[in-house]
Design a protein around this motif. Structure first.
Motif, PDB file in Angstrom:
ATOM      1  N   ILE A 273     -60.846 -87.288 -10.099  1.00 13.88           N
ATOM      2  CA  ILE A 273     -60.953 -86.634 -11.410  1.00 13.88           C
ATOM      3  C   ILE A 273     -62.417 -86.668 -11.885  1.00 13.88           C
TER       4      ILE A 273
ATOM      5  N   CYS B 297     -64.351 -84.113 -10.053  1.00  8.53           N
ATOM      6  CA  CYS B 297     -64.029 -82.772 -10.559  1.00  8.53           C
ATOM      7  C   CYS B 297     -64.742 -82.512 -11.880  1.00  8.53           C
TER       8      CYS B 297
ATOM      9  N   TRP C 291     -56.828 -81.210 -11.775  1.00 10.75           N
ATOM     10  CA  TRP C 291     -58.294 -81.277 -11.682  1.00 10.75           C
ATOM     11  C   TRP C 291     -58.832 -80.537 -10.476  1.00 10.75           C
TER      12      TRP C 291
ATOM     13  N   GLY D 136     -56.696 -77.422 -10.915  1.00 10.12           N
ATOM     14  CA  GLY D 136     -57.298 -77.203 -12.230  1.00 10.12           C
ATOM     15  C   GLY D 136     -56.492 -76.431 -13.250  1.00 10.12           C
TER      16      GLY D 136
ATOM     17  N   ARG E  42     -54.264 -77.006 -16.387  1.00  8.48           N
ATOM     18  CA  ARG E  42     -53.898 -78.101 -17.288  1.00  8.48           C
ATOM     19  C   ARG E  42     -53.249 -77.578 -18.559  1.00  8.48           C
TER      20      ARG E  42
END
Lengths: 798, 798
Positions: A648, A651, A719, A722, A724
């Motif tokens: 994370i 990223c 992440w 990607g 979210r």
């Protein structure tokens, strides 16, 4: 070297070499009854709690491995030859017989070919019933009629595991057995409401309820006397060791398949008779099995992806969410590693497990969140290990024990620890857990639900979160850094009055998440207050936690730095770097340096080590981590759980190649062909992989333990790929390897479906040029869509 | 049907049929280190505490029985054939090989003849050393030179048994192994001072420290890979499961015997090397073994008898005192029944065990008495289960555990229960225990020793006794009868606020014993005070406890009678009758009627049942006894422990035939030929024998458990044979079967020897006409004699 393969079509892991030197396990049951079962059909069942609701017995860490289990023996009644449908316990030479175990989602299937007979046995727990069904099919592939005897076998357990383990002067006299109308009833005289049963769809020719009659003296599950004799002795008894063995001889014509359904359940003889009647209809069995398949089919359909990486596809579409959801349902204490000796839930792991699985099972997650808040004290900290039943006024407390309680044991009240015994991180995970649940479901009203505290009083969910943040804000040292207390996430860093950078970063992270909630609710007073705390933390961290090349792990109670280049051992800790970045606290240049240090010093082909160099001398100022062998567990192994935090962080820094390198290094899928090194099952994340300082470097240990799968899932889906959820819409912000051309995701969110296609013609790792929703260009978030709609999302990176 | 015989000459029980369906066990070790070992060499060792000082691992209640153990494998290196010196675990067909196990006093010897080889293995723990020696001899009885490989095998255990049982995520990573200079060192990294070792007097050809390397996948102790291969793999590891296997090939000429000594000990590699050096000299081994033989020879010489009854002679001269003394030393929690899950001492059983063994081991008894007083509260009651180490400021407390302690677990302070959790009898046993010690040793100064209480303060031993009496005097109901509290002697009679006749009688008994002390010390104020309490009890009992034909067992908290003819179940309880008489409280006619009722309703060929009729319905006013299956344990089994109380009562009533009938009914010796019924070892009293309401009527369960052997010994030696130490002299008051002509006793007491010969020409049960001491007629007690003297005592009954 490998022992099996992934069957993607059936979502099964297929073990076609059953002589695995460790247990490859699976979990059956989605509601009350659970069975943990190995590739050789060894394992145990329980209802509710593996500590005090045990149904069948298991001898963990045994010799031979994984005895006893849920077995079907077959016997050729012409020759006396016998075997089991699973390879063990009879263990026919693998040159003479073929054995396969298929671990599917909430079922396991065992197949064997031997002696002109093909047999299979499918174990599963149907939805809505506290019974394990054994669906057995036996086919005669020879050219003559065969007389085959079938025997079931389980060893019943005293329901309370401590007594079952060690107090035989009570344990062996507390239970009894009988068999009437084809139902074996296992009872506890002292506890008239508790029974277990074993029955079958056939009329048994003989039965045994007494273990030692079935097995025989100085024999074992490998060569039970009853099977050798071709007949059980119709034993039953009050007191002693009990089993469930039902025997039936079948005459099978060439080419014919017979089917028998055995049933192991919770409840008494009456329940057994009802169950027997119901599942004697094989179409009911088929339907129940189809329901289990559908359960997972429909839930996993909420998120499916196609990426250029085969391993990621297999794990993200099936096995990682399955592992994460299973941990939420059954927790760590139901396994072959912790075999029910501890009960209930671990605070921090349960909170983290919910983070990744609310899209799969929002109701279960909501239940767990309420339980976590009930186990939070009004001071704000969480009870590190707790049994939800003890805080549940409506539920059953622990069952009676078959002994007069010893002094003090009768105290079933909740124990509130002193501050020195509190973990500094537990309740902070709650903040993230609730936030993720809200973002996934949009169930904002949940924040107003009133929930009791473990000690006294109650408050809304929203206020519970504030209590957690306030507790951490209160327990800081003069330098503004959070105290470590008994431990932070690392159980073996025991700073007591010393300070933890990790929990400081976590506090910052939780404040940031909470502030999103406060902002969404327009609670400006809270926004202001908690933003101010966050900025104080940021200053304190900047002033105290940078070591020059990376972040410190903390300070001992005497003020010594931990995780500093000045030390000989324990110079660099992974979590201090990843959390500095992941929390959003670190400045960019320090973030880059910290994460580069982690890459340089901690990474190898199996993943990131937890620290470097390993400790070799006890240092109780730092904690128990210094008393663990080098390369094992917290002392510089490749601990799985923190690896996704580094992913994370990478990223967030936009370094997609490195993030994916970390992801694939630990991906169990890619270790399927190197089982001589990994050993553990390749469909499950393990707690840790032995570090480079250990002779077993690369060996994975403790599959299914909580935390790891969930965070890997979060790191990969939210992440790397990607996508979210936020309060107001879906955010699309991938961070992928530069050489990826494209990938796609089907995501169900708040009732509608998003078919997301991402193109990467410029071969960047990060950056979204444009998003088209149903053909229309949009900027920022993808808004919530009408439930039931199918939406096309075209994303162009660059 | 039998499995062995008593070898009186060698004081051994010889098992010559090793396929016993249960474990016949023995105890090795007299000081710090203990091994509980079965007739097939299965079992485990510990140092100090079986809970947290475990050395080797054992899987209790396992399949197959009693694995693992302390094994020696032999392998014919020409043919590859292998076997063990004990029958199991390899388990050669008993038609092809001969196996014998000889359980001696603090040693066990295993012998086998197979394949032209005679082998024997003697296990014992030498005095002064924390090491178990395995003295192995292998003789070639064939006519050609043989190449025989020898392998030792033990499986090491994590030292803390709870973690070893169930928390494998810690337990499997806390210990490591290595082998240097012929010494296997088993270590705990987290606990640098704790090691165990295995070594031998030979230079090993190969070794294994890793269990799973020695055993091999999907194998067991029956067919370990290393033995099959003829060689270990020199494995060692940090973390995992560990074992001690040392391998050596011997070339043995026809007729030649080779000898090898293996050593399993507590301590590290250095200790191992020192030990190895010491016992490499076989004369040192021989001497150490002779010391063990002498230890028991000299102690048992303190009491030897010749009666007309063979069984009584064998049991009283060897096995019963051996069992009683072993219980004082190792307590119940070291057994195959309670396998170290509970630690420390049970208050009441320890107190009772000391009563019978102070002539054997006065120092050990004195130590236990002090420990019992340290576990008495200043309120007067005893802590029902306690670990003496917790009250011992000079000693080590519990060892560190290989985990971060869980909330609350770090609290090692003594837990003082509330009144409702107190057993009403515990501390009363202390009074008798101290009195018997004083009478045996004459160590009157002990009464002035200051001993701490468990909670606060300290007092002299004399005052401790008064506290116990005062506690019982305080906790009486309005009717003057003692409250039952959590339980009295019967753990399953849980009266709480109800009343117990048994504890009332016990209180009277303890007062009587104490008053002898007070009188001896001329403490007239105490004599008066406690005599007055005793007479109040007598009145209360007379007014409340007679049911018309027998004595009541008590009253429930709601005032219902227990043990009354008015009830359907639980009409008559043995203890209420025997204690009414044995305490001296009952009037003679009621005593006769009560004991006759017991004979009529409770006695069968295996002994006296605890109550009649068995309970069939839960009644929580009476207690847990009503929740146990009929005929098992407290619910109307033939519980051993109370049977000798009935013997004592009958002796007090002068009924020697009935007393002896009771004695022989339970005498294990007389069940040697009916093992198909008894099952349990015939040299040890068991906790109970299944009662007539159970299908296994006559089966004995739980050998070695405390209390029973001691009381049978006391009943036989002090009441049947009738020689009782008092403060001022030896009392001679036999109560024997009328048909006995004579018997004799050699009794060492206070330093001198009494050769007592009793003649019974008139064939009475009771009554002494004359006593001649060294030729002189005396009346009353035989006075204390000059230490070192040999005294002739001629007693004439009539």
């Amino acid at each position: 070297m490998k022992y099996g393969y992934f069957d993607e079509k059936n979502r099964e892991y297929v073990i076609d070499r059953c002589d695995v030197p460790v247990s490859f396990t699976n979990y059956l049951g989605l509601e009350n009854m659970c069975t943990v079962i190995s590739h050789n059909s060894g394992g145990y069942s329980f209802k509710g709690s593996p500590e005090y609701g045990r149904i069948t017995r298991f001898r963990p860490n045994g010799v031979p491995l994984d005895r006893p289990g849920h077995y079907v023996y077959l016997r050729d009644d012409e020759t006396g030859k016998y075997w089991t449908v699973s390879w063990q316990p009879v263990g026919i030479d693998l040159k003479e017989a073929e054995y396969v175990c298929r671990h599917g989602l909430s079922y396991s299937k065992f197949e064997c070919k031997y002696n002109g007979i093909i047999a299979e046995k499918t174990l599963f727990v149907p939805l809505g019933h506290d019974v394990e069904l054994w669906d057995v099919k036996v086919t005669n592939t020879s050219d003559r009629k065969r007389a085959i005897s079938l025997f079931s076998y389980v060893e019943f357990s005293l329901h309370q595991i401590d007594l079952d383990n060690k107090d035989f002067q009570m344990g062996l006299y507390a239970s009894g057995s009988s068999c009437t109308e084809g139902v074996i009833d296992y009872t506890f005289f002292y506890h008239p409401d508790m029974h277990h049963f074993m029955t079958a769809d056939f009329e048994p020719d003989s039965y045994d309820c007494v273990r030692d009659e079935f097995i025989g003296n100085y024999r074992s599950e490998s060569n039970p006397a009853a099977v050798e004799n071709g007949r059980c002795s119709n034993s039953s008894k009050l007191g002693g060791n009990h089993c469930g063995s039902l025997h039936k001889q079948f005459e099978i014509e060439p080419g014919q398949t017979i089917r028998a359904v055995l049933m192991l359940g919770a409840g008494g003889a009456e329940q057994g008779k009802k169950t027997r009647k119901m599942f004697a209809d094989h179409s009911v069995v088929d339907k129940a099995f189809e329901q289990i398949k559908n359960y997972w089919r429909s839930r996993l359909a909420n998120y499916q992806c196609i990426t250029p990486d085969e391993g990621a596809n297999v794990m993200l579409n099936t096995w990682t969410p399955y592992q994460a959801a299973t941990c939420v349902t059954w927790s760590r204490f139901a396994s072959f590693i912790e075999v029910g000796g501890r009960t209930g839930l671990g605070y921090r792991d349960t909170a983290q497990d919910t983070i990744s699985s609310s899209y799969l099972q929002p109701d279960k997650v909501k239940q767990r969140l309420v339980e976590l808040m009930r186990a939070q004290t009004s001071e704000g900290f969480g009870l590190h290990l707790f049994d939800p039943a003890m805080m549940d006024e409506s539920g059953d407390a622990k069952a009676n024990l078959p002994t007069v309680l010893l002094s003090g044991d009768s105290d079933q009240s909740v124990h509130i620890p002193e501050l020195k015994d509190v973990c500094s991180d537990d309740a902070l995970w709650l903040v993230a857990a609730v936030c993720e649940y809200l973002k996934e479901t949009g169930d904002i009203d949940f924040l107003e639900t009133e929930v009791t505290f473990a000690d006294e009083g109650s408050a809304t969910v929203y206020e519970h979160l504030k209590k957690a943040l306030d507790f951490s804000a209160k327990h800081v040292a003069d330098n503004g850094i959070c105290q470590g207390l008994r431990a932070d996430w690392n159980d073996c860093i025991n700073l007591r009055g010393g300070q933890s950078s990790m929990v400081t970063f976590m506090h910052y992270w939780a404040l940031r998440l909470f502030n999103e909630v406060a902002a969404y609710l327009n609670r400006d007073d809270d926004s202001e207050r908690y933003s101010e705390i966050a900025s104080r933390i940021k200053q304190a961290a900047a002033a105290n936690l940078w070591d020059g090349q990376w972040y410190l792990r903390g300070f001992t109670a005497e003020g010594r730095k931990i995780g500093t280049d000045e030390d000989e051992e324990g110079k660099l800790f992974l979590n201090a770097q990843s959390w500095a970045v992941m929390s959003g606290l670190s400045e960019h240049d320090k973030a880059i340096r910290a994460m580069d240090a982690a890459y340089d010093k901690l990474f190898d082909r199996y993943g990131l080590h937890l620290l470097w160099p390993a400790y070799s001398k006890p240092d109780d100022g730092v904690g128990f981590v210094t008393r663990v062998y080098k390369g094992i567990k917290e002392n510089a192994s490749i601990f799985s759980h923190p690896n996704p935090w580094a992913i994370i962080a990478e990223c967030m820094l936009g370094r997609g190649d490195r993030a994916f390198e970390y992801y694939t290094a630990m991906l169990p899928f890619y270790q399927n062909d190197m089982m001589e090194i990994r050993q553990a099952e390749p469909y499950s994340y393990c707690q840790f992989v032995m570090g480079k300082d250990h002779t077993d470097h690369g060996r994975a240990r403790h599959p299914w333990l909580t935390g790891s799968a969930g965070w890997f899932y979060t790191a990969a889906t939210k992440w790397i790929l990607g996508v979210r959820p936020t309060f107001k819409g879906l955010e699309v912000d991938p961070c992928v390897p530069k050489d990826w051309d494209e990938f796609s995701i089907v995501r169900k969110w708040r009732g509608s479906t998003f078919n997301i296609s991402v193109k990467n013609p410029d071969h960047v790792s990060k950056g979204v040029k444009s998003i088209k929703l149903n053909g229309q260009e949009i900027t920022g978030l993808i808004p919530v869509q009408q439930p039931g709609t199918d939406n096309d999302v075209q994303v162009l990176m660059g």
